[in-house]
Design a protein around this motif. Sequence first.
Motif, PDB file in Angstrom:
ATOM      1  N   GLY A  80       0.795  -1.162   0.041  1.00  0.00           N
ATOM      2  CA  GLY A  80      -0.131   0.049   0.129  1.00  0.00           C
ATOM      3  C   GLY A  80       0.805   1.450  -0.088  1.00  0.00           C
ATOM      4  O   GLY A  80       0.071   2.308   0.223  1.00  0.00           O
ATOM      5  N   ALA A  83      -0.106   3.887  -2.736  1.00  0.00           N
ATOM      6  CA  ALA A  83      -1.470   4.375  -2.294  1.00  0.00           C
ATOM      7  C   ALA A  83      -1.212   5.781  -1.230  1.00  0.00           C
ATOM      8  O   ALA A  83      -1.624   6.802  -1.251  1.00  0.00           O
ATOM      9  CB  ALA A  83      -2.592   3.687  -1.792  1.00  0.00           C
ATOM     10  N   VAL A 145      -8.123   3.502   1.092  1.00  0.00           N
ATOM     11  CA  VAL A 145      -7.319   2.418   0.270  1.00  0.00           C
ATOM     12  C   VAL A 145      -5.959   1.910   0.980  1.00  0.00           C
ATOM     13  O   VAL A 145      -5.549   0.720   0.979  1.00  0.00           O
ATOM     14  CB  VAL A 145      -7.059   2.950  -1.140  1.00  0.00           C
ATOM     15  CG1 VAL A 145      -6.112   2.000  -2.028  1.00  0.00           C
ATOM     16  CG2 VAL A 145      -8.616   3.216  -1.855  1.00  0.00           C
ATOM     17  N   ARG A 148      -6.731  -0.482   3.889  1.00  0.00           N
ATOM     18  CA  ARG A 148      -7.317  -1.703   3.401  1.00  0.00           C
ATOM     19  C   ARG A 148      -5.982  -2.429   2.554  1.00  0.00           C
ATOM     20  O   ARG A 148      -6.183  -3.752   2.959  1.00  0.00           O
ATOM     21  CB  ARG A 148      -8.429  -1.412   2.472  1.00  0.00           C
ATOM     22  CG  ARG A 148      -9.603  -0.450   2.831  1.00  0.00           C
ATOM     23  CD  ARG A 148     -10.637  -1.438   3.067  1.00  0.00           C
ATOM     24  NE  ARG A 148     -11.767  -0.775   3.568  1.00  0.00           N
ATOM     25  CZ  ARG A 148     -13.056  -0.771   3.072  1.00  0.00           C
ATOM     26  NH1 ARG A 148     -13.330  -1.625   2.111  1.00  0.00           N
ATOM     27  NH2 ARG A 148     -14.022  -0.126   3.642  1.00  0.00           N
ATOM     28  N   TYR A 167      -7.935  -7.520  -1.731  1.00  0.00           N
ATOM     29  CA  TYR A 167      -8.097  -6.541  -2.738  1.00  0.00           C
ATOM     30  C   TYR A 167      -6.654  -6.542  -3.586  1.00  0.00           C
ATOM     31  O   TYR A 167      -5.758  -6.919  -3.075  1.00  0.00           O
ATOM     32  CB  TYR A 167      -7.893  -5.139  -2.050  1.00  0.00           C
ATOM     33  CG  TYR A 167      -9.030  -4.651  -1.424  1.00  0.00           C
ATOM     34  CD1 TYR A 167     -10.350  -4.411  -1.788  1.00  0.00           C
ATOM     35  CD2 TYR A 167      -9.303  -4.616   0.177  1.00  0.00           C
ATOM     36  CE1 TYR A 167     -11.711  -4.212  -1.313  1.00  0.00           C
ATOM     37  CE2 TYR A 167     -10.402  -4.451   0.810  1.00  0.00           C
ATOM     38  CZ  TYR A 167     -11.489  -4.030   0.056  1.00  0.00           C
ATOM     39  OH  TYR A 167     -12.854  -3.741   0.759  1.00  0.00           O
ATOM     40  N   ILE A 171      -3.931   0.505  -7.073  1.00  0.00           N
ATOM     41  CA  ILE A 171      -4.878   1.724  -6.533  1.00  0.00           C
ATOM     42  C   ILE A 171      -6.261   1.594  -7.056  1.00  0.00           C
ATOM     43  O   ILE A 171      -7.308   1.658  -6.294  1.00  0.00           O
ATOM     44  CB  ILE A 171      -4.155   2.826  -6.350  1.00  0.00           C
ATOM     45  CG1 ILE A 171      -2.935   2.834  -5.682  1.00  0.00           C
ATOM     46  CG2 ILE A 171      -5.255   3.921  -5.865  1.00  0.00           C
ATOM     47  CD1 ILE A 171      -2.208   4.107  -5.547  1.00  0.00           C
ATOM     48  N   CYS A 174      -8.510  -1.304  -6.613  1.00  0.00           N
ATOM     49  CA  CYS A 174      -8.763  -1.440  -5.333  1.00  0.00           C
ATOM     50  C   CYS A 174     -10.126  -0.532  -5.150  1.00  0.00           C
ATOM     51  O   CYS A 174     -11.034  -0.962  -4.520  1.00  0.00           O
ATOM     52  CB  CYS A 174      -7.830  -1.067  -4.497  1.00  0.00           C
ATOM     53  SG  CYS A 174      -8.073  -1.215  -2.672  1.00  0.00           S
ATOM     54  N   ILE A 175     -10.054   0.691  -5.644  1.00  0.00           N
ATOM     55  CA  ILE A 175     -11.205   1.674  -5.608  1.00  0.00           C
ATOM     56  C   ILE A 175     -12.381   1.063  -6.255  1.00  0.00           C
ATOM     57  O   ILE A 175     -13.277   1.242  -5.734  1.00  0.00           O
ATOM     58  CB  ILE A 175     -10.561   2.966  -6.217  1.00  0.00           C
ATOM     59  CG1 ILE A 175      -9.647   3.571  -5.276  1.00  0.00           C
ATOM     60  CG2 ILE A 175     -11.845   3.868  -6.326  1.00  0.00           C
ATOM     61  CD1 ILE A 175      -8.911   4.816  -6.145  1.00  0.00           C
ATOM     62  N   ILE A 178     -13.940  -1.457  -4.191  1.00  0.00           N
ATOM     63  CA  ILE A 178     -14.758  -0.773  -3.138  1.00  0.00           C
ATOM     64  C   ILE A 178     -15.996  -0.067  -3.734  1.00  0.00           C
ATOM     65  O   ILE A 178     -16.942  -0.341  -2.854  1.00  0.00           O
ATOM     66  CB  ILE A 178     -13.823   0.197  -2.366  1.00  0.00           C
ATOM     67  CG1 ILE A 178     -12.605  -0.391  -1.743  1.00  0.00           C
ATOM     68  CG2 ILE A 178     -14.711   1.087  -1.404  1.00  0.00           C
ATOM     69  CD1 ILE A 178     -11.808   0.540  -1.150  1.00  0.00           C
ATOM     70  N   LEU A 187     -16.183   4.690   0.077  1.00  0.00           N
ATOM     71  CA  LEU A 187     -14.696   5.559   0.124  1.00  0.00           C
ATOM     72  C   LEU A 187     -14.732   6.274   1.268  1.00  0.00           C
ATOM     73  O   LEU A 187     -13.552   7.008   1.490  1.00  0.00           O
ATOM     74  CB  LEU A 187     -14.597   5.956  -1.325  1.00  0.00           C
ATOM     75  CG  LEU A 187     -14.322   5.034  -2.640  1.00  0.00           C
ATOM     76  CD1 LEU A 187     -14.277   5.900  -3.770  1.00  0.00           C
ATOM     77  CD2 LEU A 187     -13.044   4.331  -2.330  1.00  0.00           C
TER      78      LEU A 187
END
Length: 225
Positions: A80, A83, A145, A148, A167, A171, A174-175, A178, A187
Amino acid sequence: MQNLFKRIDSNQNEKFGINKTLQPFLSGAISGSTATIVTYPFDLLRTRFAAQGEKRIYIGLRNAVQQIYVQEGYRGFYRGVTASVVQIIPYMGLVFGSYEFLKKLFRKLEDKHIWFHNLRATEDLLSGAIAGIVSKAGVFPLDLVRKRLQVQGPNRKDYFISNVPLYSSSIFICIKQILRSDGIFGLYKGLMPALIKSAPVSAVTFFVYGYTKRLLEKLHSSRDK
C-alpha cells in the motif's frame, strides 16, 4: 524546503522561477512523501497491530517484523505504499497550502478590522484546524485504500474483522472493488472520526510550529543586538 524554493526563485528569472503561491504546496508535498517512504514500515506495523483481535497474530514488534519478512519478504513492509505516497503528496500540499492561505487571509482581515487583532493568539490554531479538515477530507478515499491494502497478506482473515476482502495491489482496481461492493460512500467510511482527529492534531502542530518559530526569531534578533 520552502527556504530552498525561495533561494531557487531568487536566483532565477520569472520564466523559470517557482510561483510563491505554490512554494508551501510543493514543500509540503516533497517533505511529506519523503517522510512517508522512509517511515512506511512502522505505519504498516501500527495498522496491523491495531487490526488484531482476540487471536494475536503478532506477539510483539520483533515477532511482527520476523513474521512479515518470512511470509511476505521485504515487499510485505511496503504493502500500500503507492497509495500512501499518492495520498500524502496532495495531503501535505493541501495542509501547508491551506495553512499559508488562511494565515494571509487573517493578516488581511487584521488590517481591515481591528477586532481581528484579538484572534492573533489563536491564528495558528484556527488556520491549522481548518487546514487539517480540508486536507483530510480531500484525500480520505486514498487514505482508506492505504489502510485496506496494509492488512492484506497471509493473515488477512485472522484480524478482528475476519471477512476482510481480498483487494488488488493496484490503487485503481482496489477503488473499483470498493465502489462495486460498498458504493461511493464506501470510500468515505470513517470520515467523521478522521476529521475529528485531524482538526486538533493539525491545530496543535501548527500552533507549536508558529510559537517555536516566533520564539527562535526573538532569540536570534536579541543575540544580534
